[in-house]
Write a protein that holds these residues in place. Structure first.
Motif, PDB file in Angstrom:
ATOM      1  N   GLU A  96       1.826 -22.575  -5.163  1.00 44.62           N
ATOM      2  CA  GLU A  96       0.463 -22.980  -4.819  1.00 44.62           C
ATOM      3  C   GLU A  96      -0.207 -22.043  -3.818  1.00 44.62           C
ATOM      4  OE1 GLU A  96       0.946 -26.905  -3.316  1.00 44.62           O
ATOM      5  OE2 GLU A  96       1.423 -27.798  -5.280  1.00 44.62           O
ATOM      6  N   GLU A  97       0.449 -20.953  -3.459  1.00 41.75           N
ATOM      7  CA  GLU A  97      -0.110 -20.035  -2.464  1.00 41.75           C
ATOM      8  C   GLU A  97      -1.247 -19.217  -3.072  1.00 41.75           C
ATOM      9  OE1 GLU A  97       0.308 -18.004   1.470  1.00 41.75           O
ATOM     10  OE2 GLU A  97       0.060 -19.966   0.546  1.00 41.75           O
ATOM     11  N   SER A  98      -2.345 -19.047  -2.302  1.00 42.98           N
ATOM     12  CA  SER A  98      -3.499 -18.288  -2.781  1.00 42.98           C
ATOM     13  C   SER A  98      -3.237 -16.798  -2.667  1.00 42.98           C
ATOM     14  CB  SER A  98      -4.745 -18.643  -1.951  1.00 42.98           C
ATOM     15  OG  SER A  98      -5.060 -20.006  -2.096  1.00 42.98           O
ATOM     16  N   LYS A  99      -3.704 -16.048  -3.662  1.00 47.53           N
ATOM     17  CA  LYS A  99      -3.580 -14.592  -3.626  1.00 47.53           C
ATOM     18  C   LYS A  99      -4.800 -13.983  -2.944  1.00 47.53           C
ATOM     19  CE  LYS A  99      -0.545 -13.946  -7.608  1.00 47.53           C
ATOM     20  NZ  LYS A  99      -0.301 -13.183  -8.849  1.00 47.53           N
ATOM     21  N   VAL A 100      -4.635 -12.753  -2.501  1.00 42.99           N
ATOM     22  CA  VAL A 100      -5.735 -12.039  -1.839  1.00 42.99           C
ATOM     23  C   VAL A 100      -6.767 -11.654  -2.876  1.00 42.99           C
ATOM     24  CG1 VAL A 100      -6.373  -9.963  -0.571  1.00 42.99           C
ATOM     25  CG2 VAL A 100      -4.257 -11.150  -0.013  1.00 42.99           C
ATOM     26  N   SER A 101      -8.034 -11.910  -2.537  1.00 38.22           N
ATOM     27  CA  SER A 101      -9.119 -11.512  -3.437  1.00 38.22           C
ATOM     28  C   SER A 101     -10.362 -11.300  -2.618  1.00 38.22           C
ATOM     29  CB  SER A 101      -9.386 -12.574  -4.511  1.00 38.22           C
ATOM     30  OG  SER A 101      -9.784 -13.804  -3.913  1.00 38.22           O
ATOM     31  N   ARG A 102     -11.227 -10.451  -3.121  1.00 33.44           N
ATOM     32  CA  ARG A 102     -12.506 -10.230  -2.449  1.00 33.44           C
ATOM     33  C   ARG A 102     -13.459 -11.376  -2.740  1.00 33.44           C
ATOM     34  NH1 ARG A 102     -14.749  -4.088  -2.522  1.00 33.44           N
ATOM     35  NH2 ARG A 102     -13.066  -3.109  -1.343  1.00 33.44           N
ATOM     36  N   LYS A 103     -14.531 -11.423  -1.949  1.00 36.47           N
ATOM     37  CA  LYS A 103     -15.559 -12.416  -2.161  1.00 36.47           C
ATOM     38  C   LYS A 103     -16.154 -12.256  -3.548  1.00 36.47           C
ATOM     39  CE  LYS A 103     -20.158 -13.738  -0.485  1.00 36.47           C
ATOM     40  NZ  LYS A 103     -21.271 -13.359   0.418  1.00 36.47           N
TER      41      LYS A 103
ATOM     42  N   TYR B  59      -0.083 -11.217  -2.183  1.00 42.97           N
ATOM     43  CA  TYR B  59       0.025 -12.334  -1.235  1.00 42.97           C
ATOM     44  C   TYR B  59       0.016 -11.791   0.186  1.00 42.97           C
ATOM     45  CZ  TYR B  59       1.437 -15.512  -5.018  1.00 42.97           C
ATOM     46  OH  TYR B  59       1.481 -16.274  -6.160  1.00 42.97           O
ATOM     47  N   SER B  60      -1.009 -12.140   0.955  1.00 43.57           N
ATOM     48  CA  SER B  60      -1.072 -11.717   2.349  1.00 43.57           C
ATOM     49  C   SER B  60       0.087 -12.293   3.152  1.00 43.57           C
ATOM     50  CB  SER B  60      -2.406 -12.158   2.972  1.00 43.57           C
ATOM     51  OG  SER B  60      -2.445 -11.846   4.346  1.00 43.57           O
ATOM     52  N   SER B  61       0.445 -13.540   2.862  1.00 42.86           N
ATOM     53  CA  SER B  61       1.521 -14.197   3.609  1.00 42.86           C
ATOM     54  C   SER B  61       2.870 -13.503   3.384  1.00 42.86           C
ATOM     55  CB  SER B  61       1.624 -15.673   3.210  1.00 42.86           C
ATOM     56  OG  SER B  61       1.848 -15.811   1.821  1.00 42.86           O
ATOM     57  N   VAL B  62       3.151 -13.134   2.141  1.00 39.58           N
ATOM     58  CA  VAL B  62       4.407 -12.438   1.831  1.00 39.58           C
ATOM     59  C   VAL B  62       4.445 -11.089   2.544  1.00 39.58           C
ATOM     60  CG1 VAL B  62       5.759 -11.340  -0.001  1.00 39.58           C
ATOM     61  CG2 VAL B  62       4.737 -13.594  -0.378  1.00 39.58           C
ATOM     62  N   ALA B  63       3.333 -10.371   2.492  1.00 40.00           N
ATOM     63  CA  ALA B  63       3.259  -9.072   3.160  1.00 40.00           C
ATOM     64  C   ALA B  63       3.465  -9.221   4.664  1.00 40.00           C
ATOM     65  CB  ALA B  63       1.911  -8.417   2.874  1.00 40.00           C
TER      66      ALA B  63
ATOM     67  N   PHE C 280       1.231   2.907  12.452  1.00 41.16           N
ATOM     68  CA  PHE C 280       0.948   3.371  11.087  1.00 41.16           C
ATOM     69  C   PHE C 280       1.939   2.758  10.099  1.00 41.16           C
ATOM     70  CE2 PHE C 280       1.833   6.322   7.608  1.00 41.16           C
ATOM     71  CZ  PHE C 280       0.568   6.437   7.044  1.00 41.16           C
ATOM     72  N   THR C 281       3.215   2.717  10.476  1.00 38.79           N
ATOM     73  CA  THR C 281       4.236   2.178   9.581  1.00 38.79           C
ATOM     74  C   THR C 281       3.999   0.703   9.298  1.00 38.79           C
ATOM     75  OG1 THR C 281       5.866   3.757  10.435  1.00 38.79           O
ATOM     76  CG2 THR C 281       6.716   1.837   9.258  1.00 38.79           C
ATOM     77  N   LEU C 282       3.640  -0.064  10.310  1.00 43.31           N
ATOM     78  CA  LEU C 282       3.381  -1.492  10.126  1.00 43.31           C
ATOM     79  C   LEU C 282       2.188  -1.716   9.197  1.00 43.31           C
ATOM     80  CD1 LEU C 282       3.857  -2.787  13.784  1.00 43.31           C
ATOM     81  CD2 LEU C 282       5.384  -3.193  11.849  1.00 43.31           C
ATOM     82  N   ILE C 283       1.104  -0.988   9.460  1.00 42.54           N
ATOM     83  CA  ILE C 283      -0.098  -1.148   8.642  1.00 42.54           C
ATOM     84  C   ILE C 283       0.172  -0.721   7.201  1.00 42.54           C
ATOM     85  CG2 ILE C 283      -2.458  -0.320   8.277  1.00 42.54           C
ATOM     86  CD1 ILE C 283      -2.676  -0.077  11.350  1.00 42.54           C
ATOM     87  N   ALA C 284       0.846   0.416   7.031  1.00 47.17           N
ATOM     88  CA  ALA C 284       1.150   0.921   5.684  1.00 47.17           C
ATOM     89  C   ALA C 284       2.056  -0.048   4.935  1.00 47.17           C
ATOM     90  CB  ALA C 284       1.803   2.294   5.776  1.00 47.17           C
ATOM     91  N   THR C 285       3.046  -0.596   5.637  1.00 45.97           N
ATOM     92  CA  THR C 285       3.962  -1.542   4.997  1.00 45.97           C
ATOM     93  C   THR C 285       3.211  -2.776   4.527  1.00 45.97           C
ATOM     94  OG1 THR C 285       5.810  -0.791   6.375  1.00 45.97           O
ATOM     95  CG2 THR C 285       6.032  -2.957   5.334  1.00 45.97           C
ATOM     96  N   TRP C 286       2.355  -3.304   5.398  1.00 45.60           N
ATOM     97  CA  TRP C 286       1.583  -4.502   5.035  1.00 45.60           C
ATOM     98  C   TRP C 286       0.665  -4.224   3.838  1.00 45.60           C
ATOM     99  CZ3 TRP C 286      -3.594  -5.946   4.876  1.00 45.60           C
ATOM    100  CH2 TRP C 286      -3.821  -7.321   4.751  1.00 45.60           C
ATOM    101  N   LEU C 287      -0.029  -3.088   3.864  1.00 45.77           N
ATOM    102  CA  LEU C 287      -0.960  -2.760   2.780  1.00 45.77           C
ATOM    103  C   LEU C 287      -0.231  -2.597   1.452  1.00 45.77           C
ATOM    104  CD1 LEU C 287      -3.344  -0.219   4.565  1.00 45.77           C
ATOM    105  CD2 LEU C 287      -3.929  -2.523   3.768  1.00 45.77           C
ATOM    106  N   VAL C 288       0.888  -1.887   1.477  1.00 46.31           N
ATOM    107  CA  VAL C 288       1.658  -1.673   0.248  1.00 46.31           C
ATOM    108  C   VAL C 288       2.154  -3.002  -0.313  1.00 46.31           C
ATOM    109  CG1 VAL C 288       3.804  -0.711  -0.683  1.00 46.31           C
ATOM    110  CG2 VAL C 288       2.346   0.689   0.781  1.00 46.31           C
ATOM    111  N   LEU C 289       2.637  -3.875   0.555  1.00 45.59           N
ATOM    112  CA  LEU C 289       3.165  -5.161   0.101  1.00 45.59           C
ATOM    113  C   LEU C 289       2.056  -6.082  -0.403  1.00 45.59           C
ATOM    114  CD1 LEU C 289       5.891  -5.746   2.818  1.00 45.59           C
ATOM    115  CD2 LEU C 289       6.248  -5.270   0.396  1.00 45.59           C
ATOM    116  N   VAL C 290       0.885  -6.020   0.205  1.00 41.10           N
ATOM    117  CA  VAL C 290      -0.251  -6.790  -0.298  1.00 41.10           C
ATOM    118  C   VAL C 290      -0.643  -6.289  -1.683  1.00 41.10           C
ATOM    119  CG1 VAL C 290      -2.724  -7.219  -0.017  1.00 41.10           C
ATOM    120  CG2 VAL C 290      -1.200  -7.534   1.916  1.00 41.10           C
ATOM    121  N   PHE C 291      -0.666  -4.966  -1.836  1.00 40.28           N
ATOM    122  CA  PHE C 291      -1.034  -4.378  -3.127  1.00 40.28           C
ATOM    123  C   PHE C 291      -0.035  -4.778  -4.211  1.00 40.28           C
ATOM    124  CE2 PHE C 291      -0.782  -0.916  -6.238  1.00 40.28           C
ATOM    125  CZ  PHE C 291      -2.103  -0.868  -6.660  1.00 40.28           C
TER     126      PHE C 291
END
Length: 202
Positions: free
Chosen positions: A190-197, A141-145, A126-137
């Motif tokens: 030049e890194e792409s940000k997270v976005s929906r289709k 950047y998915s890579s930074v998260a 849970f902590t790993l998933i929550a950390t990744w989601l918060v950092l993406v938000f």
């Protein structure tokens, strides 16, 4: 069968399981473009989110995590030590990164690595998933998260169950090495940000 032989068998099995590309198969089943040739070209959940939307990305994320979780969990249940579990988990990730069934061209291995850490405990997962989601938000950047979560993963593991700090640190190191190109793109802006289709115009 000796412990060494069992560990070796598990390492091979983990690599084979990791080599099954969830992104390619989900996209093919759903009639989506090949993620290796669309978007970022990375066959992972983030790129599938870009080209196929949230539901397809969620399927990819689940199966990519399962590829790491299942071999690690089996190894844990049969009593293998922490270094052996680390090598099994890394083998699953290497299968995802260099899949034998898909020309040895795969994804970053982040979801598979986090999946391999998940059997350590629900709190850690849970902590790993929550950390990744918060950092993406926050960063978009998915890579930074992914990299930040990987850096924090050994610390979280030490807090929850310090027996598994070594294998988690091994996985975190692999994630960081795999993101060297992303680090360079971030440096260049030049890194792409997270976005929906994006919806097609009618």
């Amino acid at each position: 069968m000796t412990t060494f032989a069992i560990t070796l068998l598990m390492i091979v099995a983990a690599y084979v399981a990791g080599s099954i590309s969830s992104a390619v198969l989900v996209c093919k089943i759903r009639g989506l473009p090949d993620p290796r040739t669309e978007g970022s070209g990375n066959p992972g959940a983030t790129n599938v989110l870009r080209i196929g939307g949230a539901s397809s990305a969620a399927m990819v994320l689940f199966f990519d995590m399962l590829k790491g979780a299942l071999p690690s969990y089996i190894g844990y249940k049969i009593g293998l030590d922490a270094p052996s579990l680390g090598f099994i988990a890394i083998s699953a990730c290497l299968g995802h990164i260099y899949p034998v069934f898909f020309g040895f061209k795969g994804g970053k291995g982040v979801a598979t690595a986090f999946g391999a850490m998940a059997p350590i405990g629900e709190d850690l997962a849970f902590t790993l998933i929550a950390t990744w989601l918060v950092l993406v938000f926050i960063t978009r950047y998915s890579s930074v998260a992914a990299m930040a979560t990987a850096l924090l993963a050994p610390v979280f593991t030490w807090l929850y169950d310090d027996r598994f700090v070594l294998p988690v640190a091994m996985l975190s190191t692999l994630i960081l090495i795999r993101h060297k190109d992303n680090i360079e793109r971030l440096r260049l802006g030049e890194e792409s940000k997270v976005s929906r289709k994006k919806k097609q115009s009618q």
